[in-house]
Design a protein around this motif. Structure first.
Motif, PDB file in Angstrom:
ATOM      1  N   LEU A  19       0.795  -1.283   0.223  1.00 28.05           N
ATOM      2  CA  LEU A  19      -0.109   0.007  -0.079  1.00 28.05           C
ATOM      3  C   LEU A  19       0.835   1.299   0.065  1.00 28.05           C
ATOM      4  N   GLN A  20       1.797   1.302   0.721  1.00 19.33           N
ATOM      5  CA  GLN A  20       2.769   2.385   1.000  1.00 19.33           C
ATOM      6  C   GLN A  20       3.558   2.642  -0.306  1.00 19.33           C
ATOM      7  N   GLN A  21       3.908   1.588  -1.120  1.00 20.24           N
ATOM      8  CA  GLN A  21       4.737   1.552  -2.440  1.00 20.24           C
ATOM      9  C   GLN A  21       3.676   2.180  -3.367  1.00 20.24           C
ATOM     10  N   ALA A  22       2.389   1.629  -3.404  1.00 20.76           N
ATOM     11  CA  ALA A  22       1.529   2.081  -4.320  1.00 20.76           C
ATOM     12  C   ALA A  22       1.248   3.739  -4.136  1.00 20.76           C
ATOM     13  N   GLY A  26       1.885   6.697  -6.853  1.00 20.78           N
ATOM     14  CA  GLY A  26       1.031   7.630  -7.341  1.00 20.78           C
ATOM     15  C   GLY A  26       1.606   8.792  -7.174  1.00 20.78           C
ATOM     16  N   SER A  27       1.776   9.232  -6.003  1.00 18.39           N
ATOM     17  CA  SER A  27       2.364  10.714  -5.739  1.00 18.39           C
ATOM     18  C   SER A  27       3.509  11.054  -6.849  1.00 18.39           C
ATOM     19  N   GLN A  28       4.529  10.094  -7.001  1.00 14.05           N
ATOM     20  CA  GLN A  28       5.346  10.501  -8.044  1.00 14.05           C
ATOM     21  C   GLN A  28       4.774  10.831  -9.526  1.00 14.05           C
ATOM     22  N   ARG A  29       3.727  10.167  -9.979  1.00 11.66           N
ATOM     23  CA  ARG A  29       3.216  10.182 -11.183  1.00 11.66           C
ATOM     24  C   ARG A  29       2.448  11.313 -11.169  1.00 11.66           C
ATOM     25  N   LEU A  30       1.485  11.776  -9.960  1.00 12.76           N
ATOM     26  CA  LEU A  30       1.008  13.245  -9.989  1.00 12.76           C
ATOM     27  C   LEU A  30       1.974  14.350 -10.125  1.00 12.76           C
ATOM     28  N   ASN A  31       3.133  14.305  -9.378  1.00 10.67           N
ATOM     29  CA  ASN A  31       3.990  15.167  -9.444  1.00 10.67           C
ATOM     30  C   ASN A  31       4.643  15.308 -11.004  1.00 10.67           C
ATOM     31  N   ALA A  32       4.711  14.362 -11.562  1.00  8.26           N
ATOM     32  CA  ALA A  32       5.174  14.422 -12.975  1.00  8.26           C
ATOM     33  C   ALA A  32       4.087  14.991 -13.804  1.00  8.26           C
TER      34      ALA A  32
END
Length: 60
Positions: A19-22, A26-32
């Motif tokens: 869950l923490q990895q997901a 997701g956070s990295q994808r949203l920042n990109a």
């Protein structure tokens, strides 16, 4: 018959790690996506994902 089968054991530590990895991914994808919106190079799909996340964040 399968009525009385035991459920497999749940590894809560492993489940929490996934869950923490997901969340990190997701956070990295949203920042990109935010970076691409700022640059003006965002695609229609980027805008769709960004708007869905923003709308979900407002709804509580």
């Amino acid at each position: 018959m399968g009525f009385f089968r035991k459920r497999p054991e749940i590894d809560h530590v492993e489940q929490d790690r996934k869950l923490q990895q997901a969340k990190r991914e997701g956070s990295q994808r949203l920042n990109a996506i935010r970076d691409r919106i700022g640059d003006g190079t965002a695609t229609r799909e980027d805008m769709r994902v960004f708007n869905a996340v923003v709308r979900r964040g407002r709804r509580k």
